[in-house]
Motif scaffolding. Sequence first.
Motif, PDB file in Angstrom:
ATOM      1  N   PRO A 201       0.817  -1.216   0.000  1.00  0.00           N
ATOM      2  CA  PRO A 201       0.000   0.000   0.000  1.00  0.00           C
ATOM      3  C   PRO A 201       0.850   1.265   0.000  1.00  0.00           C
ATOM      4  N   GLY A 202       0.414   2.252  -0.779  1.00  0.00           N
ATOM      5  CA  GLY A 202       1.071   3.548  -0.804  1.00  0.00           C
ATOM      6  C   GLY A 202       2.301   3.642  -1.684  1.00  0.00           C
ATOM      7  N   MET A 203       2.739   2.525  -2.279  1.00  0.00           N
ATOM      8  CA  MET A 203       3.915   2.579  -3.159  1.00  0.00           C
ATOM      9  C   MET A 203       3.620   3.451  -4.374  1.00  0.00           C
ATOM     10  N   SER A 204       4.654   4.095  -4.889  1.00  0.00           N
ATOM     11  CA  SER A 204       4.521   4.928  -6.078  1.00  0.00           C
ATOM     12  C   SER A 204       4.586   4.064  -7.335  1.00  0.00           C
ATOM     13  N   LEU A 205       4.205   4.641  -8.471  1.00  0.00           N
ATOM     14  CA  LEU A 205       4.320   3.936  -9.747  1.00  0.00           C
ATOM     15  C   LEU A 205       5.765   3.556 -10.011  1.00  0.00           C
ATOM     16  N   ALA A 206       6.707   4.436  -9.719  1.00  0.00           N
ATOM     17  CA  ALA A 206       8.132   4.136  -9.934  1.00  0.00           C
ATOM     18  C   ALA A 206       8.568   2.935  -9.093  1.00  0.00           C
ATOM     19  N   GLN A 207       8.096   2.846  -7.867  1.00  0.00           N
ATOM     20  CA  GLN A 207       8.445   1.710  -7.018  1.00  0.00           C
ATOM     21  C   GLN A 207       7.863   0.416  -7.582  1.00  0.00           C
ATOM     22  N   VAL A 208       6.613   0.458  -8.049  1.00  0.00           N
ATOM     23  CA  VAL A 208       5.979  -0.726  -8.623  1.00  0.00           C
ATOM     24  C   VAL A 208       6.725  -1.159  -9.884  1.00  0.00           C
ATOM     25  N   GLU A 209       7.061  -0.205 -10.756  1.00  0.00           N
ATOM     26  CA  GLU A 209       7.789  -0.541 -11.981  1.00  0.00           C
ATOM     27  C   GLU A 209       9.149  -1.133 -11.653  1.00  0.00           C
ATOM     28  N   SER A 210       9.782  -0.685 -10.606  1.00  0.00           N
ATOM     29  CA  SER A 210      11.063  -1.234 -10.179  1.00  0.00           C
ATOM     30  C   SER A 210      10.894  -2.683  -9.722  1.00  0.00           C
ATOM     31  N   ILE A 211       9.832  -2.962  -9.014  1.00  0.00           N
ATOM     32  CA  ILE A 211       9.563  -4.326  -8.556  1.00  0.00           C
ATOM     33  C   ILE A 211       9.259  -5.249  -9.730  1.00  0.00           C
ATOM     34  N   VAL A 212       8.415  -4.773 -10.665  1.00  0.00           N
ATOM     35  CA  VAL A 212       8.060  -5.585 -11.834  1.00  0.00           C
ATOM     36  C   VAL A 212       9.278  -5.782 -12.730  1.00  0.00           C
ATOM     37  N   GLY A 213      10.095  -4.757 -12.840  1.00  0.00           N
ATOM     38  CA  GLY A 213      11.289  -4.848 -13.675  1.00  0.00           C
ATOM     39  C   GLY A 213      11.177  -4.088 -14.978  1.00  0.00           C
ATOM     40  N   TYR A 214      10.010  -3.535 -15.256  1.00  0.00           N
ATOM     41  CA  TYR A 214       9.800  -2.725 -16.457  1.00  0.00           C
ATOM     42  C   TYR A 214       8.502  -1.938 -16.294  1.00  0.00           C
ATOM     43  N   GLY A 215       8.332  -0.936 -17.138  1.00  0.00           N
ATOM     44  CA  GLY A 215       7.144  -0.099 -17.086  1.00  0.00           C
ATOM     45  C   GLY A 215       5.897  -0.827 -17.538  1.00  0.00           C
ATOM     46  N   HIS A 216       4.741  -0.269 -17.217  1.00  0.00           N
ATOM     47  CA  HIS A 216       3.486  -0.891 -17.635  1.00  0.00           C
ATOM     48  C   HIS A 216       3.482  -1.038 -19.152  1.00  0.00           C
ATOM     49  N   ASN A 217       2.956  -2.169 -19.623  1.00  0.00           N
ATOM     50  CA  ASN A 217       3.044  -2.468 -21.044  1.00  0.00           C
ATOM     51  C   ASN A 217       1.708  -2.913 -21.636  1.00  0.00           C
ATOM     52  N   ASN A 218       0.631  -2.684 -20.901  1.00  0.00           N
ATOM     53  CA  ASN A 218      -0.668  -3.147 -21.395  1.00  0.00           C
ATOM     54  C   ASN A 218      -1.752  -2.094 -21.176  1.00  0.00           C
ATOM     55  N   GLY A 219      -1.369  -0.840 -21.267  1.00  0.00           N
ATOM     56  CA  GLY A 219      -2.335   0.242 -21.179  1.00  0.00           C
ATOM     57  C   GLY A 219      -2.474   0.834 -19.787  1.00  0.00           C
ATOM     58  N   GLU A 220      -3.253   1.890 -19.744  1.00  0.00           N
ATOM     59  CA  GLU A 220      -3.516   2.595 -18.496  1.00  0.00           C
ATOM     60  C   GLU A 220      -4.866   3.275 -18.630  1.00  0.00           C
ATOM     61  N   ALA A 221      -5.478   3.583 -17.491  1.00  0.00           N
ATOM     62  CA  ALA A 221      -6.755   4.284 -17.471  1.00  0.00           C
ATOM     63  C   ALA A 221      -6.715   5.298 -16.339  1.00  0.00           C
ATOM     64  N   HIS A 222      -7.274   6.459 -16.602  1.00  0.00           N
ATOM     65  CA  HIS A 222      -7.262   7.536 -15.606  1.00  0.00           C
ATOM     66  C   HIS A 222      -8.700   7.950 -15.308  1.00  0.00           C
ATOM     67  N   TYR A 223      -9.034   7.951 -14.039  1.00  0.00           N
ATOM     68  CA  TYR A 223     -10.359   8.328 -13.559  1.00  0.00           C
ATOM     69  C   TYR A 223     -10.208   9.514 -12.622  1.00  0.00           C
ATOM     70  N   ALA A 224     -11.327  10.075 -12.216  1.00  0.00           N
ATOM     71  CA  ALA A 224     -11.287  11.228 -11.314  1.00  0.00           C
ATOM     72  C   ALA A 224     -10.666  10.869  -9.969  1.00  0.00           C
ATOM     73  N   ASP A 225     -10.864   9.613  -9.531  1.00  0.00           N
ATOM     74  CA  ASP A 225     -10.408   9.230  -8.201  1.00  0.00           C
ATOM     75  C   ASP A 225      -9.226   8.262  -8.186  1.00  0.00           C
ATOM     76  N   ARG A 226      -8.764   7.803  -9.357  1.00  0.00           N
ATOM     77  CA  ARG A 226      -7.638   6.860  -9.366  1.00  0.00           C
ATOM     78  C   ARG A 226      -7.047   6.719 -10.767  1.00  0.00           C
ATOM     79  N   ASP A 227      -5.845   6.134 -10.811  1.00  0.00           N
ATOM     80  CA  ASP A 227      -5.164   5.811 -12.060  1.00  0.00           C
ATOM     81  C   ASP A 227      -4.833   4.324 -12.040  1.00  0.00           C
ATOM     82  N   ASP A 228      -5.133   3.614 -13.130  1.00  0.00           N
ATOM     83  CA  ASP A 228      -4.849   2.184 -13.253  1.00  0.00           C
ATOM     84  C   ASP A 228      -3.754   1.967 -14.296  1.00  0.00           C
ATOM     85  N   TYR A 229      -2.803   1.094 -13.960  1.00  0.00           N
ATOM     86  CA  TYR A 229      -1.731   0.727 -14.884  1.00  0.00           C
ATOM     87  C   TYR A 229      -1.723  -0.788 -15.011  1.00  0.00           C
TER      88      TYR A 229
END
Length: 120
Positions: free
Chosen positions: A53-81
């Motif tokens: 919980p609370g991790m940043s996108l950069a932290q998640v991408e570091s854990i996965v090993g690469y940036g999101h590669n299957n799209g993203e969606a942005h809503y008023a209350d959240r962002d999905d990667y």
Amino acid sequence: MQMRRFRVSLGVLLLTAGLAACGGGGGGPDDVTGGGDGGGSGDLYAAYDRIGPGMSLAQVESIVGYGHNNGEAHYADRDDYNWIEGKGTSNVSAMTVSFTGGGVNLKIVAGAKGTFTQAY
């Protein structure tokens, strides 16, 4: 409203994983965009386990090993990667991570090992 968006995101994730499992079909070789196959579908499951919980996108991408590669969606209350591995194989897996206020508040992974969801 937020639960409806969650269901839509989960549906898109599962549909993506299901369609990717169908493979290509004569148009040339299937390949995985982004980070490659990452050694198989187990890597997104391992990343899912390490994301908190609370991790940043950069932290998640570091854990996965690469940036999101299957799209993203942005809503008023959240962002999905979204990430996908093993596209076009029987070992496809997909993961969606949602961020609210810049930090992880939801993660979903689906594939051959099952579907797991954690909300914070």
